[in-house]
Design a protein around this motif. Structure first.
Motif, PDB file in Angstrom:
ATOM      1  N   ARG B  14       4.216  -4.705  -7.291  1.00 39.58           N
ATOM      2  CA  ARG B  14       4.889  -5.838  -6.796  1.00 39.58           C
ATOM      3  C   ARG B  14       4.559  -6.252  -5.088  1.00 39.58           C
ATOM      4  NH1 ARG B  14      10.890  -5.276  -6.901  1.00 39.58           N
ATOM      5  NH2 ARG B  14      10.577  -3.205  -7.018  1.00 39.58           N
ATOM      6  N   GLY B  18       5.360  -2.695   2.645  1.00 39.81           N
ATOM      7  CA  GLY B  18       5.164  -1.010   2.726  1.00 39.81           C
ATOM      8  C   GLY B  18       4.348  -0.619   1.462  1.00 39.81           C
ATOM      9  N   VAL B  21       0.830   1.054   1.931  1.00 38.24           N
ATOM     10  CA  VAL B  21       1.013   2.199   2.630  1.00 38.24           C
ATOM     11  C   VAL B  21       1.598   3.253   1.730  1.00 38.24           C
ATOM     12  CG1 VAL B  21       2.127   3.689   4.262  1.00 38.24           C
ATOM     13  CG2 VAL B  21       1.700   1.091   4.598  1.00 38.24           C
ATOM     14  N   ARG B  22       2.357   2.833   0.781  1.00 34.40           N
ATOM     15  CA  ARG B  22       2.821   3.925   0.054  1.00 34.40           C
ATOM     16  C   ARG B  22       1.697   4.289  -1.110  1.00 34.40           C
ATOM     17  NH1 ARG B  22       8.665   3.893  -0.357  1.00 34.40           N
ATOM     18  NH2 ARG B  22       9.562   1.984   0.488  1.00 34.40           N
ATOM     19  N   ARG B  29      -2.193  12.076   0.615  1.00 28.73           N
ATOM     20  CA  ARG B  29      -1.623  13.543   0.555  1.00 28.73           C
ATOM     21  C   ARG B  29      -1.829  14.503  -0.307  1.00 28.73           C
ATOM     22  NH1 ARG B  29       2.960  10.026  -0.388  1.00 28.73           N
ATOM     23  NH2 ARG B  29       4.256  10.791  -2.235  1.00 28.73           N
ATOM     24  N   LYS B  66      -0.956   8.628 -12.993  1.00 33.70           N
ATOM     25  CA  LYS B  66       0.113   8.795 -13.482  1.00 33.70           C
ATOM     26  C   LYS B  66       1.237   9.001 -12.413  1.00 33.70           C
ATOM     27  CE  LYS B  66      -0.288  11.777 -17.551  1.00 33.70           C
ATOM     28  NZ  LYS B  66      -0.228  13.593 -17.821  1.00 33.70           N
ATOM     29  N   GLN B  67       0.705   9.741 -11.243  1.00 38.28           N
ATOM     30  CA  GLN B  67       1.573   9.689  -9.837  1.00 38.28           C
ATOM     31  C   GLN B  67       1.778   8.271  -9.525  1.00 38.28           C
ATOM     32  OE1 GLN B  67      -1.037  12.808  -8.419  1.00 38.28           O
ATOM     33  NE2 GLN B  67       0.550  14.482  -9.036  1.00 38.28           N
ATOM     34  N   ARG B  69       1.941   5.510 -11.162  1.00 33.61           N
ATOM     35  CA  ARG B  69       2.836   4.934 -11.923  1.00 33.61           C
ATOM     36  C   ARG B  69       4.434   5.348 -11.265  1.00 33.61           C
ATOM     37  NH1 ARG B  69      -0.252   6.635 -16.612  1.00 33.61           N
ATOM     38  NH2 ARG B  69      -1.860   5.527 -16.560  1.00 33.61           N
ATOM     39  N   LYS B  70       4.614   6.381 -11.027  1.00 38.92           N
ATOM     40  CA  LYS B  70       6.006   7.030 -10.476  1.00 38.92           C
ATOM     41  C   LYS B  70       6.644   6.216  -9.138  1.00 38.92           C
ATOM     42  CE  LYS B  70       6.647  11.417  -9.985  1.00 38.92           C
ATOM     43  NZ  LYS B  70       6.435  12.771  -9.892  1.00 38.92           N
ATOM     44  N   LEU B  71       5.625   5.514  -8.310  1.00 34.23           N
ATOM     45  CA  LEU B  71       6.099   4.703  -7.354  1.00 34.23           C
ATOM     46  C   LEU B  71       6.926   3.362  -7.865  1.00 34.23           C
ATOM     47  CD1 LEU B  71       2.877   4.680  -5.112  1.00 34.23           C
ATOM     48  CD2 LEU B  71       5.209   6.078  -4.695  1.00 34.23           C
ATOM     49  N   VAL B  72       7.908   3.018  -7.302  1.00 33.41           N
ATOM     50  CA  VAL B  72       8.813   2.267  -7.917  1.00 33.41           C
ATOM     51  C   VAL B  72       8.189   0.717  -7.854  1.00 33.41           C
ATOM     52  CG1 VAL B  72      10.954   0.714  -7.486  1.00 33.41           C
ATOM     53  CG2 VAL B  72      10.882   3.241  -7.441  1.00 33.41           C
ATOM     54  N   GLU B  73       7.448   0.465  -6.926  1.00 32.54           N
ATOM     55  CA  GLU B  73       6.888  -0.756  -6.729  1.00 32.54           C
ATOM     56  C   GLU B  73       5.541  -1.010  -7.776  1.00 32.54           C
ATOM     57  OE1 GLU B  73       7.048   0.405  -3.778  1.00 32.54           O
ATOM     58  OE2 GLU B  73       8.140  -0.765  -2.486  1.00 32.54           O
ATOM     59  N   VAL B  74       5.040  -0.028  -8.587  1.00 33.24           N
ATOM     60  CA  VAL B  74       3.704   0.046  -9.140  1.00 33.24           C
ATOM     61  C   VAL B  74       4.284  -0.408 -10.518  1.00 33.24           C
ATOM     62  CG1 VAL B  74       2.007   1.275 -10.295  1.00 33.24           C
ATOM     63  CG2 VAL B  74       2.556   1.834  -7.467  1.00 33.24           C
ATOM     64  N   LEU B  75       3.407  -1.686 -10.891  1.00 34.87           N
ATOM     65  CA  LEU B  75       3.734  -2.150 -12.388  1.00 34.87           C
ATOM     66  C   LEU B  75       2.924  -1.526 -13.382  1.00 34.87           C
ATOM     67  CD1 LEU B  75       4.196  -5.811 -11.183  1.00 34.87           C
ATOM     68  CD2 LEU B  75       6.125  -3.948 -11.569  1.00 34.87           C
TER      69      LEU B  75
END
Lengths: 581, 165
Positions: B14, B18, B21-22, B29, B66-67, B69-75
């Motif tokens: 989306r 930011g 950066v996320r 990391r 998979k990781q 996909r955990k980000l809220v803005e990743v569709l």
């Protein structure tokens, strides 16, 4: 000890003077925030005010029944919110001002993400027009907390606040729980708006999977039924999803032995005959041997971190692994799973318990029982020096495992994990993943605010206690009945233990010259008891647990040479376990 | 664990402040080097597609997806490994020219179907599009003429056929 008289507060505040006459239904952003929190069912907020959050505090001034607990350091606010959340299952809330206030929350937020604790942190930010300008008390808090929050947001207009807060709580408590931070510039808190509150939340791309795949669950049930040496490993996810009854049903239906991770302590009544207690670096020998010998290992709500597994290739080397987790990214992260099941532990275990068939495992139990009898946890209590393990054992006896025990981090944490046997979930609270010294006392205070009718006891070390003990002032101010047991060995005990075992006994910067903690407690207006002889331990613990209206600090002077055993040295396997013999 | 190799992950996000950066921060990391990262809007103006090339062991690639996909803005987040795909990169390469080398450089550009987009008496700027290997190949040939400056977009990728990336 005389309590200080309460200072009369509430001088009549001048009414808010908005620049233009407010339209009907208009409030400022801070008032919209407070109303949003109330709608989420928030009862207590832990925090410290400051310039950027003053509008929020002004709105909190008459926000009954929302209670604000003024702590003496923001780190305490966030640990208390974590303790509150973990003891109650509700979302914990803390608040801090911009810049240094917010950065003081960082450690506790990182703790919350590592241990999957639902908290919402609300921070003040400098006004919109100076963001990015290195303004006074400015820090890029959404940037700083990006890797340690489940989500964070900078709210740029007052009318967005209700939706932002609702999203924050929804994200914090659903799926894999975690911390969410909401950063609100001061002028957004002051901006007038007509808030629209909604119960709906639409976040495209965020769809936690709750039901496990039926065919995978069936495969898991079959594998367990056919196993000869099955083991269930339950982690913090079982407690987080309130799945203890379903776990007990599965265990009772199958008779399979259960090991618990540190975060999973209390997921099953630890006096349950099938419960083998904690596994891992300082777990019991029999729990570790059981996992090592297992042919089927059901892992539920545990992420198999290195303190649990040791060297990965040697962890459960003969087992088919069934891994249940709500977070798909945890399955196969460290150890490949033969049967992966993405779903909520409570729902998956309910289906498994309903379908389960008991395997034939009498000879497996004979073996485990033999290990258990031959290699229990042990300590030696002599006439002069107090063994810290004796204190933990006594605390377990005195409370019957029915108090909410909260620990700090270090040797005492592992001794409590070994000796304290909680009878129910949410009765053992500790900083597992991040391992935060200074966590224990504030988290215990938060737990007591969450569950005022429970007996709460904090067990801390002399090192960790000194990182947050200033908040005895807060506990005294609010009349918090809390027993705080300091296992005082005059050292950063775990550091000292590693130095003695792996660094040739060179005790570099690990020995502490401590204050008299009982007198420190009294100076804060709390009760203090100093214990120097073994025969005083039981009485002092009972007295502390029975103290009402003030915290009671029991300073127990322990044997400084005692080590935590058994121990699987870092990165090694069960075969290298050092036993206490 | 097997040797690191270049893996491509396509991430649909989306458009939110930011989000770049996320996504980049998550990969950083986890201790992985980002080889290239390109981002731009998609057919839906509320979303952007990022194509990320990382150096990682093959079995870690799906874990990254998979990781992410955990980000809220990743569709969506897709590890492209093994799926037939179209991969392209664009580069602008500014090389030194003299009257003696101009023809040779134009020949190289012609062989690679690259366009000459700027020409002075001392420099020539070449635009080349293709798979990363093709861009690397023309660079090798141009290197002995002296590359003054270069800009590359990083790889963009779509899965072939009707299947979504």
């Amino acid at each position: 000890m005389a309590r200080q008289a309460t200072v009369p507060l509430k001088p009549r505040a001048a009414p808010l003077k908005p620049r233009a006459a407010p339209r009907a239904g208009q409030v400022n952003g801070a008032q919209a925030l407070v109303e949003s929190l109330r709608r989420e069912g928030v009862r207590i907020i832990f925090g410290v005010p400051g310039g950027a959050s003053l509008p929020i505090y002004d709105a909190l001034y008459d926000a009954d029944p929302l209670r604000h607990i003024l702590v003496r350091h923001e780190q305490v606010a966030v640990h208390a919110a974590v303790g509150y959340a973990r003891a109650s299952g509700r979302v914990g809330v803390c608040t801090a001002t911009s810049g240094p206030g917010a950065t003081n929350l960082v450690t506790g937020i990182a703790d919350a993400i590592m241990d999957s604790v639902p908290i919402v942190a609300i921070t003040g930010q400098v006004p919109r027009e100076v963001i990015g300008n290195d303004a006074f008390q400015e820090a890029d808090v959404t940037g700083i907390t990006m890797p340690i929050t489940k989500f964070n947001m900078l709210v740029m207009s007052a009318s967005e606040i209700p939706q932002a807060v609702h999203q924050a709580f929804y994200l914090a408590r659903t799926g894999r729980p975690g911390p969410v931070l909401v950063d609100i510039p001061r002028d957004v808190s002051q901006e007038m708006c007509v808030p629209e509150f909604t119960d709906e939340v639409t976040i495209p791309g965020y769809r936690p999977i709750l039901e496990g795949a039926a065919n995978q669950i069936a495969a898991a049930v079959k594998a367990l039924a056919e196993a000869e040496r099955p083991v269930i490993c339950a982690g913090g996810g079982v407690i987080g999803s309130n799945a203890s009854p379903e776990l007990a049903a599965l265990v009772d239906g199958t008779g399979i032995p259960v090991v618990l991770t540190l975060m999973g302590k209390g997921a099953l009544d630890e006096l349950h005959p099938r419960c083998l207690g904690m596994l891992g670096m300082h777990g019991s020998a029999y729990a570790n041997w059981a996992v090592n010998g297992a042919d089927v290992l059901l892992v539920v709500g545990a992420r198999l971190d290195d303190r649990v597994t040791g060297r990965l290739e040697d962890f459960a080397p003969r087992a088919r692994i069934i891994h249940v987790d709500i977070d798909p990214a945890e399955i196969g992260k460290n150890k490949p799973a033969h049967i992966p099941i993405v779903g909520d532990a409570k729902r998956v275990l309910a289906v498994m318990a309903a379908q389960a068939r008991a395997p034939q495992i009498e000879s497996w139990w004979r073996l485990i029982t033999e290990w258990r009898v031959r290699h229990p946890f042990r300590y030696h209590q002599n006439d002069h020096r107090i063994s810290a393990q004796y204190v933990c054992d006594m605390l377990n006896k005195v409370t019957g495992g029915r108090a909410v025990a909260v620990t700090d981090v270090g040797q005492h944490q592992m001794w409590m994990a070994q000796w304290y046997r909680p009878r129910a979930p949410r009765h053992f609270i500790t900083s597992g993943g991040l391992g935060v010294m200074g966590f224990g006392f504030p988290a215990a205070m938060g737990a007591k605010f969450a569950c005022p009718d429970e007996t709460v006891v904090a067990v801390v070390g002399d090192g960790g206690f000194q990182m947050t003990l200033q908040d005895l002032a807060t506990a005294v101010e609010h009349g918090v009945s809390l027993a705080i047991v300091v296992l005082n060995n005059g050292a950063l005990g775990m550091v000292r233990q590693w130095q003695s075992m792996f660094y040739g006994g060179r005790f570099s910067a690990s020995l502490l010259r401590n204050p008299d903690f009982a007198r420190v407690a009294e100076a804060f207006g709390a009760r203090g008891i100093r214990v120097e002889r073994p025969e005083q331990v039981e009485g002092a613990l009972r007295a502390a647990l029975e103290t009402e209206g003030v915290p009671c600090v029991v300073d127990v002077i322990c044997d400084p040479a005692e080590n935590v055993l058994p121990m699987i040295p870092s990165g090694q396997s069960v075969a290298e376990m050092i036993l206490d013999e | 664990m097997s040797e690191p190799h270049s893996a491509t992950i396509s991430v649909l996000v989306r458009n939110a402040p930011g989000v770049l950066v996320r996504v980049a921060g998550l990969i950083r990391r986890r201790g992985v080097n980002i080889h290239s990262l390109s981002v731009g809007p998609t057919e839906d103006p509320s979303t952007s597609r990022m194509t990320i090339v990382v150096d990682t062991a093959p079995e870690r690639t799906e874990l990254f997806a998979k990781q992410l996909r955990k980000l809220v803005e990743v569709l969506r987040a897709t590890a492209i490994d093994g799926t037939p795909s179209v991969d392209r990169e664009l580069a602008l390469i500014k090389v030194n020219v003299t009257s003696g080398t101009r023809m040779e450089i134009m020949e190289i550009a012609s062989v690679f179907r690259a366009n000459i987009v700027d020409l002075t008496d001392r420099t020539m700027t070449i635009e080349v599009t293709g798979r990363t290997e093709k861009v690397d190949a023309i660079l090798t040939l141009l290197a002995r003429h002296g590359i003054r400056e270069m800009a590359r977009t990083g790889q963009v990728t779509l899965v072939r056929g009707p299947q979504n990336t």
